[in-house]
Design an enzyme around this catalytic site. Structure first.
Site, PDB file in Angstrom:
ATOM      1  N   TYR A  52       0.841  -1.201   0.000  1.00  0.00           N
ATOM      2  CA  TYR A  52       0.000   0.000   0.000  1.00  0.00           C
ATOM      3  C   TYR A  52       0.879   1.255   0.000  1.00  0.00           C
ATOM      4  CZ  TYR A  52      -4.014  -3.037   0.968  1.00  0.00           C
ATOM      5  OH  TYR A  52      -4.997  -4.011   0.899  1.00  0.00           O
ATOM      6  N   SER A 216     -13.334  -3.304  -0.045  1.00  0.00           N
ATOM      7  CA  SER A 216     -14.064  -2.417  -0.978  1.00  0.00           C
ATOM      8  C   SER A 216     -15.578  -2.540  -0.803  1.00  0.00           C
ATOM      9  CB  SER A 216     -13.652  -2.678  -2.433  1.00  0.00           C
ATOM     10  OG  SER A 216     -12.384  -2.120  -2.686  1.00  0.00           O
ATOM     11  N   LEU A 218     -17.571  -0.305  -0.073  1.00  0.00           N
ATOM     12  CA  LEU A 218     -18.293   0.877  -0.547  1.00  0.00           C
ATOM     13  C   LEU A 218     -17.944   1.213  -1.987  1.00  0.00           C
ATOM     14  CD1 LEU A 218     -17.615   3.014   2.657  1.00  0.00           C
ATOM     15  CD2 LEU A 218     -19.707   1.766   2.114  1.00  0.00           C
ATOM     16  N   PHE A 227     -19.927   3.630  -4.859  1.00  0.00           N
ATOM     17  CA  PHE A 227     -21.278   3.694  -5.434  1.00  0.00           C
ATOM     18  C   PHE A 227     -22.160   4.666  -4.675  1.00  0.00           C
ATOM     19  CE2 PHE A 227     -21.001  -0.108  -2.687  1.00  0.00           C
ATOM     20  CZ  PHE A 227     -21.948   0.184  -1.721  1.00  0.00           C
TER      21      PHE A 227
END
Ligand SMILES: NC(=O)c1ccc[n+]([C@@H]2O[C@H](COP(=O)([O-])OP(=O)(O)OC[C@H]3O[C@@H](n4cnc5c(N)ncnc54)[C@H](OP(=O)(O)O)[C@@H]3O)[C@@H](O)[C@H]2O)c1
Length: 306
Positions: A52, A216, A218, A227
Site C-alpha cells: 500500500y 471495498s 463501498l 457507489f
C-alpha cells in the site's frame, strides 16, 4: 462496538476494521487523528499490506505507533504479503520473509498479529509456504495466518501442508460487487450470474470457520469509485436513501449494515481516510435490515433472481 473471538484464536476483534490502503497521501497528523478516531470508536483491528502506497501506508502508521507507545498493545495488526508490485505474485520463502521483515520495520513493531497471502500465486509450492509460516511463527514475528482472494480449494491445498490454522479470507464484497453470493442464488440457471466463479468460497469459509473480511465494501469498481451518491447506480442509491431515512442514518451505514446482516458474520474492512466518514459508517451497528430490505438492496441494480 460489538466484539467476537475469531475461531481457533485468542483474538477478540471489533465488528469492523479500519483498512489503511488509502492513507498514503495523508500527513502523519491526519493518520494519527484517523487512528485515534478508530480507537475511540472501539475499532481494534487495522488492515495493511506491504504494497500500500509502496510501503508508505505502513510507514505512516508506524510513525503513529511510535508517537503513541500505548497504541500497539490495544491493536490487532494485520498485513498482507507476496504481491510483487506491478509484476506478479511470489510465495517463495525468500520473498515472504523479505515482505514480513519490511512490514515489521515500517510498522515499527516486533510482531504482526495476522499475516495474509495477498493473492494466489500460480507457482505456489504449499510445502514451502508451510516451512515459511513455521519459521515466522516460531520466531514470534507472526502470530496467525490467513489468505486473501483465495478459493476454497486453494485454501484446502495450503491446509494440506500448513500446520497453523488459516483463520481469514479477505475478499471483495459489497452490495454492488456480490459475486460470492450471486452464483449460489442462481444455481443451475443459464444466466451468467449462475456461473460458479469462485468454487463456493463463501460456503467453504463458513464450513471451515474462516472469517471473511469484505474489502471495498463501498466501492463499485476501481474505475467507478464508490457507489455512494454515484449516478451510475441510481436504483441502489434510491433504496439506500430510503433505508437511511427509515433508520435515521446515512447511505454508507446502510451499505455496511447489508454486510453485517449476513449470518456468516463478516468483518468489513472500512477504507475511509476521514474520521467523519468513519463515524458515519459505524452507525451500521445501530440497526438491522429486515430480510426483505436485504434483498431489496441486493436486487436494486437489476440482478436476476430465479
Ligand atoms: N485484499 C485485497 O486484495 C484488498 C484490495 C483492496 C482493499 N483492501 C483492503 O480493504 C480496505 C478497504 O478497501 P477500499 O479502500 O477500497 O474500501 P471502501 O471502504 O469500499 O472505500 C473507501 C473509499 O470510499 C470513500 N468513502 C467512504 N465513506 C464515504 C462516504 N460517506 N461518502 C463518500 N465516499 C466515501 C473513501 O473516501 P474518504 O477517504 O474520503 O472517506 C475511500 O475513497 C483497504 O483499506 C484495504 O485495507 C484489500
Amino acid at each position: 462496538m460489538k466484539y467476537y473471538n475469531i475461531k481457533n484464536t485468542d483474538l477478540k476483534v471489533s465488528n469492523a476494521a479500519l483498512g489503511c490502503m488509502r492513507i498514503e497521501s495523508k500527513s502523519v497528523e491526519e493518520v494519527e487523528a484517523l487512528v485515534a478516531a478508530a480507537l475511540d470508536a472501539g475499532i481494534n483491528f487495522f488492515d495493511h499490506a506491504d504494497i500500500y502506497g509502496g510501503g508508505k501506508s505502513e510507514e505512516l502508521f508506524g510513525e503513529v505507533l511510535k508517537r503513541n507507545p500505548g497504541y500497539r498493545e490495544k491493536m490487532i495488526l494485520q498485513t498482507k504479503c507476496a504481491i510483487v508490485p506491478g509484476k506478479r505474485y511470489d510465495f517463495s520463502k525468500e520473498y515472504i520473509m523479505s515482505c514480513v521483515n519490511g512490514s515489521l520495520k515500517r510498522l515499527q513493531t516486533d510482531y504482526i498479529d495476522i499475516l495474509l497471502l495477498h493473492r494466489p500465486d500460480a507457482l505456489c509450492d504449499p510445502a514451502e509456504v508451510a516451512e515459511t509460516f513455521d519459521e515466522l511463527y516460531k520466531s514470534g514475528k507472526v502470530k496467525y495466518f490467513g489468505v486473501s482472494n483465495h478459493t476454497g480449494m486453494q485454501i484446502e491445498l495450503l491446509k494440506k501442508y500448513v500446520k497453523q490454522p488459516l483463520i481469514i479470507n479477505q475478499l471483495q464484497l459489497s452490495v454492488i460487487h456480490s459475486v460470492l453470493i450471486d452464483s449460489g442464488l442462481n444455481m443451475n440457471m443459464v444466466e451468467p450470474y449462475a456461473a460458479d466463479k469462485d468454487g463456493a468460497t463463501l460456503d467453504y469459509c463458513r464450513l471451515n470457520d474462516i472469517l471473511i473480511q469484505p474489502w471495498s465494501s463501498l466501492q463499485a469498481s476501481w474505475a467507478d469509485g464508490t457507489f455512494i451518491d454515484n449516478p451510475k447506480y441510481p436504483k441502489t442509491n434510491e433504496v439506500l436513501a430510503s433505508l437511511a431515512e427509515k433508520y435515521h442514518t446515512n447511505k454508507t451505514a446502510v451499505s455496511l449494515a447489508w454486510l453485517l446482516r449476513h449470518p456468516a458474520g463478516f468483518q468489513p474492512i472500512i477504507g475511509t481516510t476521514s474520521p467523519f466518514h468513519l463515524k458515519q459508517a459505524l452507525e451500521a451497528e445501530n440497526f438491522e435490515l429486515t430480510r426483505q430490505e436485504w434483498y431489496d438492496l441486493y436486487l436494486a441494480e437489476g440482478k436476476p433472481l430465479p
